[in-house]
Design a protein around this motif. Structure first.
Motif, PDB file in Angstrom:
ATOM      1  N   THR A  53       0.657  -1.184   0.075  1.00 26.29           N
ATOM      2  CA  THR A  53      -0.151  -0.090  -0.135  1.00 26.29           C
ATOM      3  C   THR A  53       1.123   1.188   0.024  1.00 26.29           C
ATOM      4  O   THR A  53       0.569   1.795  -0.848  1.00 26.29           O
ATOM      5  CB  THR A  53      -1.143   0.055   1.726  1.00 26.29           C
ATOM      6  N   ARG A  54       1.821   1.648   1.129  1.00 26.35           N
ATOM      7  CA  ARG A  54       2.740   1.934   0.986  1.00 26.35           C
ATOM      8  C   ARG A  54       3.714   2.331  -0.744  1.00 26.35           C
ATOM      9  O   ARG A  54       3.752   3.995  -0.915  1.00 26.35           O
ATOM     10  CB  ARG A  54       3.703   2.748   1.785  1.00 26.35           C
ATOM     11  N   SER A  55       3.884   1.508  -0.798  1.00 24.15           N
ATOM     12  CA  SER A  55       4.222   1.702  -2.208  1.00 24.15           C
ATOM     13  C   SER A  55       4.198   2.006  -3.485  1.00 24.15           C
ATOM     14  O   SER A  55       4.452   3.143  -4.705  1.00 24.15           O
ATOM     15  CB  SER A  55       4.752  -0.338  -2.838  1.00 24.15           C
ATOM     16  N   LYS A  56       2.660   1.299  -3.521  1.00 26.84           N
ATOM     17  CA  LYS A  56       1.729   2.708  -4.374  1.00 26.84           C
ATOM     18  C   LYS A  56       2.102   4.363  -3.920  1.00 26.84           C
ATOM     19  O   LYS A  56       1.758   4.873  -5.588  1.00 26.84           O
ATOM     20  CB  LYS A  56       0.304   2.678  -4.143  1.00 26.84           C
ATOM     21  N   ILE A  57       2.417   5.011  -3.309  1.00 30.61           N
ATOM     22  CA  ILE A  57       2.150   6.002  -3.371  1.00 30.61           C
ATOM     23  C   ILE A  57       3.886   6.317  -3.592  1.00 30.61           C
ATOM     24  O   ILE A  57       4.724   6.024  -2.616  1.00 30.61           O
ATOM     25  CB  ILE A  57       2.138   7.061  -2.430  1.00 30.61           C
ATOM     26  N   ASN A  58       4.348   6.756  -4.838  1.00 28.62           N
ATOM     27  CA  ASN A  58       5.506   6.387  -4.981  1.00 28.62           C
ATOM     28  C   ASN A  58       6.620   8.313  -4.893  1.00 28.62           C
ATOM     29  O   ASN A  58       6.912   8.986  -6.362  1.00 28.62           O
ATOM     30  CB  ASN A  58       6.012   6.206  -6.782  1.00 28.62           C
ATOM     31  N   ASN A  59       6.640   8.262  -3.494  1.00 23.84           N
ATOM     32  CA  ASN A  59       7.670   9.206  -3.693  1.00 23.84           C
ATOM     33  C   ASN A  59       8.800   9.761  -2.613  1.00 23.84           C
ATOM     34  O   ASN A  59       8.858   8.442  -2.127  1.00 23.84           O
ATOM     35  CB  ASN A  59       6.877  10.759  -2.521  1.00 23.84           C
ATOM     36  N   VAL A  60       9.769  10.223  -2.147  1.00 22.87           N
ATOM     37  CA  VAL A  60      10.583  10.081  -0.860  1.00 22.87           C
ATOM     38  C   VAL A  60      10.822   9.575  -0.086  1.00 22.87           C
ATOM     39  O   VAL A  60      11.052   8.902   0.727  1.00 22.87           O
ATOM     40  CB  VAL A  60      11.854  11.493  -1.572  1.00 22.87           C
ATOM     41  N   VAL A  61       8.850  10.049   1.183  1.00 22.81           N
ATOM     42  CA  VAL A  61       8.885   9.679   2.358  1.00 22.81           C
ATOM     43  C   VAL A  61       8.974   7.728   2.287  1.00 22.81           C
ATOM     44  O   VAL A  61       9.283   6.864   2.796  1.00 22.81           O
ATOM     45  CB  VAL A  61       7.773  10.053   2.705  1.00 22.81           C
ATOM     46  N   SER A  62       7.849   6.853   1.508  1.00 24.67           N
ATOM     47  CA  SER A  62       7.352   6.162   1.152  1.00 24.67           C
ATOM     48  C   SER A  62       8.512   5.676   0.939  1.00 24.67           C
ATOM     49  O   SER A  62       9.019   4.264   0.766  1.00 24.67           O
ATOM     50  CB  SER A  62       6.474   5.636  -0.279  1.00 24.67           C
ATOM     51  N   GLU A  81       8.125  -0.781  -8.751  1.00 20.03           N
ATOM     52  CA  GLU A  81       8.404  -0.822 -10.022  1.00 20.03           C
ATOM     53  C   GLU A  81       7.280  -1.932 -10.542  1.00 20.03           C
ATOM     54  O   GLU A  81       6.768  -1.290 -11.391  1.00 20.03           O
ATOM     55  CB  GLU A  81       9.642  -1.191 -10.998  1.00 20.03           C
ATOM     56  N   VAL A  82       7.000  -3.058 -10.471  1.00 18.87           N
ATOM     57  CA  VAL A  82       6.619  -3.820 -10.895  1.00 18.87           C
ATOM     58  C   VAL A  82       5.013  -4.554  -9.773  1.00 18.87           C
ATOM     59  O   VAL A  82       4.400  -3.731 -10.064  1.00 18.87           O
ATOM     60  CB  VAL A  82       6.764  -5.548 -10.785  1.00 18.87           C
ATOM     61  N   LEU A  83       5.234  -4.382  -8.840  1.00 19.41           N
ATOM     62  CA  LEU A  83       4.217  -5.057  -7.673  1.00 19.41           C
ATOM     63  C   LEU A  83       2.963  -3.860  -7.168  1.00 19.41           C
ATOM     64  O   LEU A  83       1.665  -3.568  -7.440  1.00 19.41           O
ATOM     65  CB  LEU A  83       4.340  -5.038  -6.625  1.00 19.41           C
ATOM     66  N   ALA A  84       3.851  -2.549  -7.989  1.00 23.60           N
ATOM     67  CA  ALA A  84       3.254  -1.064  -7.243  1.00 23.60           C
ATOM     68  C   ALA A  84       1.686  -0.700  -8.605  1.00 23.60           C
ATOM     69  O   ALA A  84       0.602  -0.147  -7.842  1.00 23.60           O
ATOM     70  CB  ALA A  84       3.119   0.104  -6.442  1.00 23.60           C
ATOM     71  N   VAL A  85       2.814  -1.028  -9.409  1.00 19.93           N
ATOM     72  CA  VAL A  85       1.783  -1.205 -10.430  1.00 19.93           C
ATOM     73  C   VAL A  85       0.637  -2.014 -11.298  1.00 19.93           C
ATOM     74  O   VAL A  85      -0.159  -1.298 -11.456  1.00 19.93           O
ATOM     75  CB  VAL A  85       2.878  -0.961 -11.650  1.00 19.93           C
ATOM     76  N   LYS A  86       1.200  -2.611 -10.470  1.00 19.84           N
ATOM     77  CA  LYS A  86      -0.498  -4.282 -10.548  1.00 19.84           C
ATOM     78  C   LYS A  86      -1.210  -3.857 -10.252  1.00 19.84           C
ATOM     79  O   LYS A  86      -2.188  -4.468 -10.332  1.00 19.84           O
ATOM     80  CB  LYS A  86       0.439  -5.460 -10.130  1.00 19.84           C
ATOM     81  N   TYR A  87      -1.020  -3.283  -8.991  1.00 22.14           N
ATOM     82  CA  TYR A  87      -1.998  -3.638  -7.646  1.00 22.14           C
ATOM     83  C   TYR A  87      -2.523  -1.730  -7.638  1.00 22.14           C
ATOM     84  O   TYR A  87      -3.102  -0.804  -6.325  1.00 22.14           O
ATOM     85  CB  TYR A  87      -1.731  -4.149  -6.343  1.00 22.14           C
ATOM     86  N   GLN A  88      -2.680  -0.932  -8.196  1.00 24.21           N
ATOM     87  CA  GLN A  88      -2.520   0.307  -8.513  1.00 24.21           C
ATOM     88  C   GLN A  88      -3.628   0.946  -8.155  1.00 24.21           C
ATOM     89  O   GLN A  88      -4.655   1.463  -7.262  1.00 24.21           O
ATOM     90  CB  GLN A  88      -2.034   1.465  -9.764  1.00 24.21           C
ATOM     91  N   THR A  89      -4.833  -0.358  -8.893  1.00 25.15           N
ATOM     92  CA  THR A  89      -6.353  -0.154  -8.769  1.00 25.15           C
ATOM     93  C   THR A  89      -7.297  -0.755  -7.317  1.00 25.15           C
ATOM     94  O   THR A  89      -8.414  -0.389  -7.376  1.00 25.15           O
ATOM     95  CB  THR A  89      -6.920  -0.206 -10.200  1.00 25.15           C
ATOM     96  N   LEU A 111       1.444 -26.508   6.635  1.00 24.52           N
ATOM     97  CA  LEU A 111       1.964 -25.828   5.815  1.00 24.52           C
ATOM     98  C   LEU A 111       0.897 -25.375   4.508  1.00 24.52           C
ATOM     99  O   LEU A 111      -0.004 -25.558   4.893  1.00 24.52           O
ATOM    100  CB  LEU A 111       3.005 -26.404   4.826  1.00 24.52           C
ATOM    101  N   VAL A 112       1.734 -23.763   5.226  1.00 22.39           N
ATOM    102  CA  VAL A 112       0.893 -22.773   4.018  1.00 22.39           C
ATOM    103  C   VAL A 112       1.367 -21.941   3.251  1.00 22.39           C
ATOM    104  O   VAL A 112       2.392 -21.959   3.177  1.00 22.39           O
ATOM    105  CB  VAL A 112      -0.192 -22.015   4.759  1.00 22.39           C
ATOM    106  N   ARG A 113       0.750 -22.014   1.645  1.00 21.88           N
ATOM    107  CA  ARG A 113       1.217 -21.378   0.640  1.00 21.88           C
ATOM    108  C   ARG A 113       1.288 -19.923   1.104  1.00 21.88           C
ATOM    109  O   ARG A 113       0.045 -19.547   0.905  1.00 21.88           O
ATOM    110  CB  ARG A 113       1.445 -21.393  -0.109  1.00 21.88           C
ATOM    111  N   LEU A 114       1.657 -18.718   0.997  1.00 25.73           N
ATOM    112  CA  LEU A 114       1.726 -17.734   1.375  1.00 25.73           C
ATOM    113  C   LEU A 114       1.801 -17.244  -0.303  1.00 25.73           C
ATOM    114  O   LEU A 114       2.686 -16.935  -0.506  1.00 25.73           O
ATOM    115  CB  LEU A 114       2.318 -16.350   2.424  1.00 25.73           C
ATOM    116  N   GLU A 115       0.800 -16.419  -0.494  1.00 23.86           N
ATOM    117  CA  GLU A 115       1.541 -15.621  -2.289  1.00 23.86           C
ATOM    118  C   GLU A 115       0.690 -14.365  -2.700  1.00 23.86           C
ATOM    119  O   GLU A 115      -0.310 -13.875  -1.902  1.00 23.86           O
ATOM    120  CB  GLU A 115       1.008 -16.921  -3.047  1.00 23.86           C
ATOM    121  N   LEU A 116       1.197 -13.659  -3.613  1.00 28.48           N
ATOM    122  CA  LEU A 116       0.842 -12.746  -4.158  1.00 28.48           C
ATOM    123  C   LEU A 116      -1.151 -13.389  -4.998  1.00 28.48           C
ATOM    124  O   LEU A 116      -0.291 -13.906  -5.547  1.00 28.48           O
ATOM    125  CB  LEU A 116       1.395 -11.152  -4.899  1.00 28.48           C
ATOM    126  N   LYS A 117      -2.130 -11.981  -5.144  1.00 31.35           N
ATOM    127  CA  LYS A 117      -3.227 -12.357  -5.748  1.00 31.35           C
ATOM    128  C   LYS A 117      -2.821 -12.201  -7.492  1.00 31.35           C
ATOM    129  O   LYS A 117      -2.006 -11.177  -6.979  1.00 31.35           O
ATOM    130  CB  LYS A 117      -3.913 -11.443  -5.324  1.00 31.35           C
TER     131      LYS A 117
END
Length: 117
Positions: A53-62, A81-89, A111-117
């Motif tokens: 969530t923080r990476s979607k706002i791409n500034n120096v503070v983030s 570069e990849v995930l912030a663009v993918k999850y922008q909306t 065991l569980v698998r933790l994955e990105l949607k």
């Protein structure tokens, strides 16, 4: 009594636990999925969601905030570069925890698998 004691301890002291969670977050970002125990997946999930969530706002503070949690350069680069663009909306819920059918070989642990949607 456990009044006002939130979070999981994972049978570690504070500093090793924080390092474990940071390394798991870096691995999920780089490989987009990991297999781990349910408790570690739950503890990792909240930090991972906050960082995406923080990476979607791409500034120096983030960038400085995320650099504090992720020492791995390739994980930070992929996050911005990849995930912030993918999850922008997407408003949230970037991760999924899936129970695995087979137990861990050494001790039969779940065991569980933790994955990105």
């Amino acid at each position: 009594m456990r009044h006002r004691n939130s979070g999981t301890i994972l049978d570690r002291k504070k500093w090793p636990r924080e390092l474990l969670i940071r390394n798991l977050v870096s691995s999920v970002i780089v490989y987009e999925k990991i297999e781990t125990s349910p408790a570690k997946a739950k503890a990792t999930r909240s930090l991972l969601e906050r960082l995406i969530t923080r990476s979607k706002i791409n500034n120096v503070v983030s960038q400085r905030y995320i650099k504090k949690f992720l020492p791995v350069k390739e994980a930070r680069a992929k996050l911005f570069e990849v995930l912030a663009v993918k999850y922008q909306t997407v408003p949230g819920g970037y991760t999924r925890v899936v129970k695995m059918a087979h137990p861990r070989k050494g001790d039969g642990g779940e065991l569980v698998r933790l994955e990105l949607k």
